[in-house]
Design an enzyme around this catalytic site. Structure first.
Site, PDB file in Angstrom:
ATOM      1  N   ASN A 107      71.059  15.401  27.009  1.00 29.50           N
ATOM      2  CA  ASN A 107      70.419  15.136  28.301  1.00 29.50           C
ATOM      3  C   ASN A 107      68.962  15.605  28.332  1.00 29.50           C
ATOM      4  O   ASN A 107      68.072  14.881  28.773  1.00 29.50           O
ATOM      5  CB  ASN A 107      71.210  15.805  29.430  1.00 29.50           C
ATOM      6  CG  ASN A 107      72.602  15.221  29.559  1.00 29.50           C
ATOM      7  OD1 ASN A 107      72.916  14.213  28.918  1.00 29.50           O
ATOM      8  ND2 ASN A 107      73.444  15.848  30.360  1.00 29.50           N
ATOM      9  N   THR A 152      38.028 -18.908  50.466  1.00 27.16           N
ATOM     10  CA  THR A 152      39.022 -18.189  51.263  1.00 27.16           C
ATOM     11  C   THR A 152      40.030 -19.264  51.646  1.00 27.16           C
ATOM     12  O   THR A 152      39.648 -20.439  51.825  1.00 27.16           O
ATOM     13  CB  THR A 152      38.433 -17.552  52.531  1.00 27.16           C
ATOM     14  OG1 THR A 152      37.844 -18.590  53.322  1.00 27.16           O
ATOM     15  CG2 THR A 152      37.348 -16.522  52.207  1.00 27.16           C
ATOM     16  N   HIS A 153      41.278 -18.911  51.717  1.00 27.67           N
ATOM     17  CA  HIS A 153      42.357 -19.887  51.952  1.00 27.67           C
ATOM     18  C   HIS A 153      42.347 -20.998  50.894  1.00 27.67           C
ATOM     19  O   HIS A 153      42.810 -22.099  51.151  1.00 27.67           O
ATOM     20  CB  HIS A 153      42.255 -20.531  53.337  1.00 27.67           C
ATOM     21  CG  HIS A 153      42.023 -19.557  54.443  1.00 27.67           C
ATOM     22  ND1 HIS A 153      43.041 -18.977  55.174  1.00 27.67           N
ATOM     23  CD2 HIS A 153      40.873 -18.998  54.920  1.00 27.67           C
ATOM     24  CE1 HIS A 153      42.549 -18.141  56.070  1.00 27.67           C
ATOM     25  NE2 HIS A 153      41.225 -18.123  55.925  1.00 27.67           N
ATOM     26  N   LYS A 281      47.156 -34.000  27.440  1.00 27.26           N
ATOM     27  CA  LYS A 281      47.311 -32.703  28.104  1.00 27.26           C
ATOM     28  C   LYS A 281      46.763 -31.520  27.308  1.00 27.26           C
ATOM     29  O   LYS A 281      46.848 -31.473  26.098  1.00 27.26           O
ATOM     30  CB  LYS A 281      48.798 -32.450  28.369  1.00 27.26           C
ATOM     31  CG  LYS A 281      49.414 -33.456  29.299  1.00 27.26           C
ATOM     32  CD  LYS A 281      49.220 -33.097  30.742  1.00 27.26           C
ATOM     33  CE  LYS A 281      50.342 -32.171  31.166  1.00 27.26           C
ATOM     34  NZ  LYS A 281      50.150 -31.689  32.521  1.00 27.26           N
ATOM     35  N   GLU A 288      50.314 -19.260  32.507  1.00 28.23           N
ATOM     36  CA  GLU A 288      51.522 -19.423  33.323  1.00 28.23           C
ATOM     37  C   GLU A 288      52.559 -18.355  32.969  1.00 28.23           C
ATOM     38  O   GLU A 288      53.232 -17.805  33.841  1.00 28.23           O
ATOM     39  CB  GLU A 288      52.098 -20.828  33.112  1.00 28.23           C
ATOM     40  CG  GLU A 288      51.163 -21.897  33.654  1.00 28.23           C
ATOM     41  CD  GLU A 288      51.538 -23.285  33.169  1.00 28.23           C
ATOM     42  OE1 GLU A 288      51.814 -24.133  34.019  1.00 28.23           O
ATOM     43  OE2 GLU A 288      51.562 -23.531  31.947  1.00 28.23           O
ATOM     44  N   LYS A 323      65.713   2.918  29.549  1.00 28.29           N
ATOM     45  CA  LYS A 323      64.891   2.583  28.384  1.00 28.29           C
ATOM     46  C   LYS A 323      64.737   1.081  28.187  1.00 28.29           C
ATOM     47  O   LYS A 323      63.620   0.587  27.993  1.00 28.29           O
ATOM     48  CB  LYS A 323      65.456   3.272  27.136  1.00 28.29           C
ATOM     49  CG  LYS A 323      65.038   4.759  27.152  1.00 28.29           C
ATOM     50  CD  LYS A 323      65.813   5.677  26.275  1.00 28.29           C
ATOM     51  CE  LYS A 323      67.271   5.801  26.562  1.00 28.29           C
ATOM     52  NZ  LYS A 323      67.591   6.581  27.797  1.00 28.29           N
TER      53      LYS A 323
HETATM   54  N1  ARG Z   1      71.890   7.768  25.149  1.00 31.09           N
HETATM   55  C1  ARG Z   1      71.941   8.638  26.259  1.00 31.09           C
HETATM   56  C2  ARG Z   1      70.875   8.244  27.294  1.00 31.09           C
HETATM   57  O1  ARG Z   1      69.988   7.564  26.965  1.00 31.09           O
HETATM   58  C3  ARG Z   1      71.720  10.032  25.834  1.00 31.09           C
HETATM   59  C4  ARG Z   1      72.250  11.054  26.788  1.00 31.09           C
HETATM   60  C5  ARG Z   1      73.728  11.129  26.727  1.00 31.09           C
HETATM   61  N2  ARG Z   1      74.204  12.124  27.584  1.00 31.09           N
HETATM   62  C6  ARG Z   1      75.456  12.138  28.056  1.00 31.09           C
HETATM   63  N3  ARG Z   1      75.739  13.068  28.894  1.00 31.09           N
HETATM   64  N4  ARG Z   1      76.317  11.249  27.717  1.00 31.09           N
HETATM   65  O2  ARG Z   1      70.903   8.617  28.434  1.00 31.09           O
END
Ligand code: ARG
Length: 457
Positions: A107, A152-153, A281, A288, A323
């Protein structure tokens, strides 16, 4: 890694939903760095022997080299990057590898790795934004006094210069850089390492030491906050979303400007695409897609915000999805900035089309009103009325440009109007007149360009 309490293996789908290695293997450099700092601190505190630490450091260096060379296959059974690296270390050096996880948890480990990743990603983003600013500045410099319509607009409003228009984005991007920098120095400056699972640890660790080794300002002062906070990522995503919104507005203008209806600009071959069916084209696909990706970056911010707002303290596995979201936003942002720079570097502008559009739509009508105020001391509201009537008359006469209307026509509306007032309706005169600070007069635009050249030197 945690099988002691269990008799059966996880279901396949459990492994599929739980494993994050496909995503978080991108944290490998940070994980190695954090492991190395943790091991050094444990040894300095006498929690690890010097001999074990040496093996760990050498093992981690070898693993880093193997991963960099693409020689370390990652395993899904080992869930994530932390467990993959630790398992490999133990495979290589034996028992010492199994001692590395003393006085910490995944953690605090992931919270630390991820901060380091975001910090580096912000550096890269800052570089890309600055490169784009330079590209815009160079084009503004070349087109400082080219007339174009300001809108504008999306209706012709008043003439402006192309240099002025491009410099507006340089200003926006500078504020974006300020936000990216502040994300980098704000919520992310405290080091979570040593918070362990959530409550701290009974081992005599030195958190100041690891915080300093990893270049944080200080150890995070509350272990619960340290492992569960992701506002640092939200700050980064919020800064990215706002900047992507700016890129998207510019992209939208490129789409308009390069259309056959506007003909203001042309993208280079490198940054145009053709159609498989319509040979004429030249499509602005990159612009885009920047619009589309800006929408997704904003959605990434919203997704993480929404994950966070219902999590009780401290860690919950929802946090693992931070992530995928954050990586995707940074990847998209990089594509957007690089593509936008490519387009801006090579775009060409159509001076005639811009100038013709600048004068069309009675864009200089405000000049007439201003003249009446300045020379005849007429109240602006009355002057506005006279100028409006002049536009109406020009329309009746089928003239697209107010400056082409004969003087007698103006004098029918207000006998004191002179030839000088009429001459002031020319686009160049209108541009020169907008010389207040921050205005579009070419002299003012050049001042700004000079200031920015200095700032971006
Ligand atoms: N892969 C986990 C994450 O990104 C790591 C932490 C895992 N911790 C746990 N208490 N299971 O959060």
């Amino acid at each position: 890694m945690w099988g002691g309490r269990f008799a059966a293996k996880p279901a396949d789908a459990m492994q599929a939903i739980n494993s994050s290695i496909e995503i978080d293997q991108r944290l490998w450099r940070q994980d190695i760095e954090v492991n190395k700092a943790h091991a050094a601190m444990l040894a300095a505190q006498g929690i690890l022997t010097a001999e074990d630490e040496e093996k760990i450091q050498a093992g981690l260096d070898q693993i880093a080299a193997d991963i960099a060379a693409g020689k370390l296959p990652m395993s899904r059974e080992l869930e994530d990057i932390h467990l993959n690296i630790e398992a490999r270390l133990t495979e290589m050096i034996g028992e010492a590898g199994r001692r590395l996880h003393t006085a910490r948890s995944r953690n605090d480990q992931v919270a630390t790795d991820f901060r380091l990743w975001v910090r580096a990603a912000l550096d890269a983003a800052l570089g890309h934004v600055e490169a784009l600013q330079r590209a815009l500045l160079a084009q503004a410099d070349k087109h400082a006094d080219w007339a174009m319509p300001g809108f504008t607009h999306l209706q012709t409003a008043q003439p402006i210069t192309l240099g002025h228009h491009l410099m507006a984005y340089v200003e926006m991007l500078e504020r974006d850089r300020t936000r990216l920098l502040s994300a980098q120095s704000g919520a992310m400056s405290d080091c979570p390492l040593g918070a362990a699972a959530l409550a701290g640890t009974g081992f005599p660790i030195d958190r100041e030491r690891t915080a300093a080794m990893l270049d944080f300002t200080a150890p995070a002062a509350n272990s619960l906050d340290a492992v569960s906070a992701r506002d640092f990522a939200l700050e980064a995503l919020s800064a990215l979303s706002i900047s992507a919104m700016h890129l998207s507005r510019l992209a939208e203008e490129i789409v308009l400007w390069t259309s056959p209806q506007f003909r203001f600009a042309r993208l280079s071959d490198q940054w145009s695409t053709g159609s498989s069916i319509m040979p004429q084209k030249r499509n602005p696909d990159a612009a885009e897609l920047i619009r589309a990706k800006a929408a997704r970056i904003g959605a990434d911010f919203a997704a993480l915000l929404s994950i966070m707002q219902k999590l009780p303290l401290a860690y919950a596995k929802d946090l693992q999805d931070d992530k995928a979201i954050t990586f995707s936003a940074f990847d998209a942002f990089e594509l957007c900035t690089v593509a936008m720079k490519g387009m801006i570097d090579t775009i060409t502008f159509n001076r005639e089309a811009l100038a013709a559009a600048a004068g069309a739509g009675y864009a200089t009508a405000t000049e007439l009103a201003d003249w009446l105020v300045r020379e005849l001391k007429m109240p602006f509201r009355d002057a506005h009325h006279v100028a409006g009537a002049a536009v109406k008359r020009a329309e009746e006469l089928g003239l697209s440009d107010l400056a082409q209307a004969p003087l007698e026509e103006f004098q029918k509306l207000e006998p004191r109007i002179t030839e000088a007032a009429r001459a002031g309706l020319a686009v160049e005169r209108a541009l020169e007149a907008r010389a207040s600070y921050g205005g579009t007069a070419p002299a003012r635009v050049r001042e700004q360009i000079a200031r920015w050249k200095e700032l971006l030197r």
